[in-house]
Design a protein around this motif. Structure first.
Motif, PDB file in Angstrom:
ATOM      1  N   MET A   1     -36.027  -7.782  20.790  1.00 33.98           N
ATOM      2  CA  MET A   1     -35.158  -7.139  19.828  1.00 33.98           C
ATOM      3  C   MET A   1     -35.928  -6.034  19.135  1.00 33.98           C
ATOM      4  SD  MET A   1     -33.227  -9.014  16.793  1.00 33.98           S
ATOM      5  CE  MET A   1     -32.764  -8.164  15.352  1.00 33.98           C
ATOM      6  N   ALA A   2     -35.260  -4.945  18.886  1.00 29.95           N
ATOM      7  CA  ALA A   2     -35.903  -3.822  18.195  1.00 29.95           C
ATOM      8  C   ALA A   2     -36.253  -4.240  16.779  1.00 29.95           C
ATOM      9  CB  ALA A   2     -34.960  -2.622  18.169  1.00 29.95           C
ATOM     10  N   THR A   3     -37.435  -3.850  16.338  1.00 25.83           N
ATOM     11  CA  THR A   3     -37.836  -4.158  14.966  1.00 25.83           C
ATOM     12  C   THR A   3     -37.900  -2.887  14.141  1.00 25.83           C
ATOM     13  OG1 THR A   3     -40.141  -4.076  15.603  1.00 25.83           O
ATOM     14  CG2 THR A   3     -39.092  -6.250  15.575  1.00 25.83           C
ATOM     15  N   SER A   4     -37.163  -1.861  14.579  1.00 25.34           N
ATOM     16  CA  SER A   4     -37.133  -0.614  13.834  1.00 25.34           C
ATOM     17  C   SER A   4     -36.549  -0.866  12.461  1.00 25.34           C
ATOM     18  CB  SER A   4     -36.286   0.420  14.586  1.00 25.34           C
ATOM     19  OG  SER A   4     -34.951  -0.024  14.662  1.00 25.34           O
ATOM     20  N   PRO A   5     -36.869  -0.015  11.482  1.00 21.30           N
ATOM     21  CA  PRO A   5     -36.360  -0.237  10.140  1.00 21.30           C
ATOM     22  C   PRO A   5     -34.842  -0.296  10.104  1.00 21.30           C
ATOM     23  CG  PRO A   5     -37.959   1.552  10.168  1.00 21.30           C
ATOM     24  CD  PRO A   5     -37.726   1.122  11.576  1.00 21.30           C
ATOM     25  N   VAL A   6     -34.183   0.777   9.832  1.00 22.61           N
ATOM     26  CA  VAL A   6     -32.740   0.718   9.679  1.00 22.61           C
ATOM     27  C   VAL A   6     -32.008   1.594  10.684  1.00 22.61           C
ATOM     28  CG1 VAL A   6     -30.847   1.121   8.093  1.00 22.61           C
ATOM     29  CG2 VAL A   6     -32.936   0.082   7.252  1.00 22.61           C
ATOM     30  N   ALA A   7     -32.447   2.807  10.927  1.00 24.84           N
ATOM     31  CA  ALA A   7     -31.730   3.717  11.813  1.00 24.84           C
ATOM     32  C   ALA A   7     -32.355   3.718  13.201  1.00 24.84           C
ATOM     33  CB  ALA A   7     -31.739   5.124  11.231  1.00 24.84           C
ATOM     34  N   VAL A 119     -27.777  -7.346  17.855  1.00 21.31           N
ATOM     35  CA  VAL A 119     -26.607  -6.952  17.075  1.00 21.31           C
ATOM     36  C   VAL A 119     -27.052  -6.536  15.685  1.00 21.31           C
ATOM     37  CG1 VAL A 119     -24.382  -7.734  16.167  1.00 21.31           C
ATOM     38  CG2 VAL A 119     -25.177  -8.563  18.388  1.00 21.31           C
ATOM     39  N   ARG A 120     -26.477  -5.445  15.193  1.00 21.76           N
ATOM     40  CA  ARG A 120     -26.793  -4.869  13.886  1.00 21.76           C
ATOM     41  C   ARG A 120     -25.539  -4.964  13.014  1.00 21.76           C
ATOM     42  NH1 ARG A 120     -29.695  -1.468  12.046  1.00 21.76           N
ATOM     43  NH2 ARG A 120     -30.444   0.407  12.806  1.00 21.76           N
ATOM     44  N   THR A 121     -25.749  -5.464  11.772  1.00 20.56           N
ATOM     45  CA  THR A 121     -24.644  -5.614  10.829  1.00 20.56           C
ATOM     46  C   THR A 121     -25.127  -5.216   9.448  1.00 20.56           C
ATOM     47  OG1 THR A 121     -23.967  -7.575  12.098  1.00 20.56           O
ATOM     48  CG2 THR A 121     -22.875  -7.217   9.990  1.00 20.56           C
ATOM     49  N   LYS A 122     -24.413  -4.325   8.793  1.00 18.51           N
ATOM     50  CA  LYS A 122     -24.737  -3.979   7.404  1.00 18.51           C
ATOM     51  C   LYS A 122     -24.135  -5.041   6.495  1.00 18.51           C
ATOM     52  CE  LYS A 122     -24.964   0.901   8.413  1.00 18.51           C
ATOM     53  NZ  LYS A 122     -24.435   2.232   8.136  1.00 18.51           N
ATOM     54  N   LEU A 141     -30.357  -7.682  11.594  1.00 19.30           N
ATOM     55  CA  LEU A 141     -30.557  -7.512  13.026  1.00 19.30           C
ATOM     56  C   LEU A 141     -30.664  -8.906  13.624  1.00 19.30           C
ATOM     57  CD1 LEU A 141     -33.224  -4.657  12.998  1.00 19.30           C
ATOM     58  CD2 LEU A 141     -30.774  -4.440  13.401  1.00 19.30           C
ATOM     59  N   HIS A 142     -29.705  -9.266  14.453  1.00 23.88           N
ATOM     60  CA  HIS A 142     -29.689 -10.576  15.100  1.00 23.88           C
ATOM     61  C   HIS A 142     -30.015 -10.412  16.576  1.00 23.88           C
ATOM     62  CE1 HIS A 142     -27.145 -11.684  11.622  1.00 23.88           C
ATOM     63  NE2 HIS A 142     -27.548 -12.926  11.861  1.00 23.88           N
ATOM     64  N   GLU A 143     -30.929 -11.202  17.072  1.00 22.47           N
ATOM     65  CA  GLU A 143     -31.134 -11.319  18.515  1.00 22.47           C
ATOM     66  C   GLU A 143     -30.441 -12.607  18.928  1.00 22.47           C
ATOM     67  OE1 GLU A 143     -34.603 -12.303  21.708  1.00 22.47           O
ATOM     68  OE2 GLU A 143     -35.146 -11.029  20.010  1.00 22.47           O
ATOM     69  N   LEU A 144     -29.409 -12.457  19.731  1.00 18.76           N
ATOM     70  CA  LEU A 144     -28.614 -13.597  20.176  1.00 18.76           C
ATOM     71  C   LEU A 144     -28.958 -13.931  21.623  1.00 18.76           C
ATOM     72  CD1 LEU A 144     -25.118 -12.514  18.778  1.00 18.76           C
ATOM     73  CD2 LEU A 144     -26.936 -13.783  17.610  1.00 18.76           C
ATOM     74  N   VAL A 145     -28.915 -15.208  21.949  1.00 19.49           N
ATOM     75  CA  VAL A 145     -29.095 -15.664  23.325  1.00 19.49           C
ATOM     76  C   VAL A 145     -27.957 -16.626  23.650  1.00 19.49           C
ATOM     77  CG1 VAL A 145     -31.588 -15.353  23.386  1.00 19.49           C
ATOM     78  CG2 VAL A 145     -30.658 -17.537  22.663  1.00 19.49           C
ATOM     79  N   LYS A 156     -33.641 -13.420  13.526  1.00 22.03           N
ATOM     80  CA  LYS A 156     -32.878 -12.695  12.525  1.00 22.03           C
ATOM     81  C   LYS A 156     -33.868 -11.924  11.670  1.00 22.03           C
ATOM     82  CE  LYS A 156     -29.650 -13.171   8.661  1.00 22.03           C
ATOM     83  NZ  LYS A 156     -28.880 -14.111   7.833  1.00 22.03           N
ATOM     84  N   VAL A 157     -33.653 -10.615  11.571  1.00 22.27           N
ATOM     85  CA  VAL A 157     -34.468  -9.752  10.728  1.00 22.27           C
ATOM     86  C   VAL A 157     -33.540  -9.160   9.677  1.00 22.27           C
ATOM     87  CG1 VAL A 157     -35.993  -7.746  10.643  1.00 22.27           C
ATOM     88  CG2 VAL A 157     -35.976  -9.209  12.688  1.00 22.27           C
ATOM     89  N   VAL A 158     -33.968  -9.229   8.430  1.00 22.48           N
ATOM     90  CA  VAL A 158     -33.179  -8.703   7.320  1.00 22.48           C
ATOM     91  C   VAL A 158     -33.955  -7.546   6.700  1.00 22.48           C
ATOM     92  CG1 VAL A 158     -32.058  -9.214   5.123  1.00 22.48           C
ATOM     93  CG2 VAL A 158     -32.250 -11.003   6.884  1.00 22.48           C
ATOM     94  N   HIS A 159     -33.423  -6.335   6.841  1.00 25.70           N
ATOM     95  CA  HIS A 159     -34.033  -5.155   6.217  1.00 25.70           C
ATOM     96  C   HIS A 159     -33.294  -4.898   4.914  1.00 25.70           C
ATOM     97  CE1 HIS A 159     -36.713  -4.043   9.467  1.00 25.70           C
ATOM     98  NE2 HIS A 159     -35.734  -4.316  10.315  1.00 25.70           N
ATOM     99  N   LEU A 160     -33.919  -5.281   3.799  1.00 18.55           N
ATOM    100  CA  LEU A 160     -33.319  -5.091   2.483  1.00 18.55           C
ATOM    101  C   LEU A 160     -33.514  -3.661   2.008  1.00 18.55           C
ATOM    102  CD1 LEU A 160     -34.450  -8.261   0.515  1.00 18.55           C
ATOM    103  CD2 LEU A 160     -32.145  -7.706   1.298  1.00 18.55           C
ATOM    104  N   VAL A 161     -32.478  -3.068   1.478  1.00 16.64           N
ATOM    105  CA  VAL A 161     -32.579  -1.742   0.874  1.00 16.64           C
ATOM    106  C   VAL A 161     -33.368  -1.842  -0.429  1.00 16.64           C
ATOM    107  CG1 VAL A 161     -31.255   0.131  -0.188  1.00 16.64           C
ATOM    108  CG2 VAL A 161     -30.466  -0.891   1.945  1.00 16.64           C
ATOM    109  N   ASN A 162     -33.134  -2.904  -1.186  1.00 11.61           N
ATOM    110  CA  ASN A 162     -33.777  -3.058  -2.492  1.00 11.61           C
ATOM    111  C   ASN A 162     -34.965  -4.030  -2.435  1.00 11.61           C
ATOM    112  OD1 ASN A 162     -31.761  -5.031  -2.006  1.00 11.61           O
ATOM    113  ND2 ASN A 162     -31.629  -5.530  -4.164  1.00 11.61           N
TER     114      ASN A 162
END
Length: 174
Positions: A1-7, A119-122, A141-145, A156-162
């Motif tokens: 799964m990509a571990t890029s920040p947000v974009a 899968v990416r979800t805001k 960011l969810h990596e599903l199998v 599951k990776v959670v990129h928090l804005v704050n």
């Protein structure tokens, strides 16, 4: 799964073309949010594989949780311990428990294979506890199998804005 920040970016440097997640994968992500909102933590844990990882980076752009500080970096055994502690009657940091509600965007597929999907979800999460209110927002960011014909969460990776604000008493999964 990509571990890029947000974009996410394609190899060409342009944005990755996202597509809507299949209904069963989207339903899993929405169900996960509902279970967290209801504090049904045992049921939430059952959505994850045995080799699951749950990561909330502390800094924007973090791509290696082993070299950087994290708000959460839990493997399955730590997730199980966290769920047990949160359900314990002497967990004073959550007495009374926080009330939360999450609002999610439509889950979008970043990448997929035969039995895997990223899968990416805001999201925006509101939390209320002891007359205090907090708001968290960011990107899941969810990596599903696929296991036995059902999607499960492997990572599951959670990129928090704050993420750079004071985050006292953040023991409940975001």
């Amino acid at each position: 799964m990509a571990t890029s920040p947000v974009a996410p970016r394609a190899a060409s440097g342009g944005p990755v073309r996202l597509s809507a997640a299949p209904a069963d994968a989207a339903a899993l992500i929405m169900h996960e949010a509902d279970l967290l909102d209801e504090r049904a933590l045992e049921a939430w844990l059952a959505l994850f594989t045995r080799d699951a990882l749950y990561w909330v980076p502390a800094d924007h752009g973090d791509s290696d949780p082993l070299r950087r500080i994290s708000l959460f970096y839990d493997d399955r055994s730590i997730m199980e311990d966290r769920v047990w502690r949160l359900g314990h009657p002497k967990m004073f940091s959550q007495n009374p428990p926080a009330r939360q509600v999450r609002v999610l965007s439509a889950p979008m597929v970043e990448a997929s294979g035969a039995d895997t999907m990223s899968v990416r979800t805001k999201f925006v999460m509101f939390e209320h506890r002891l007359r205090e209110q907090r708001t968290f927002g960011g990107v899941y960011l969810h990596e599903l199998v696929r296991q036995q014909q059902e999607w499960m969460i492997r990572r599951k990776v959670v990129h928090l804005v704050n993420r750079d604000t004071v985050l006292w008493n953040i023991g409940v999964p975001i």
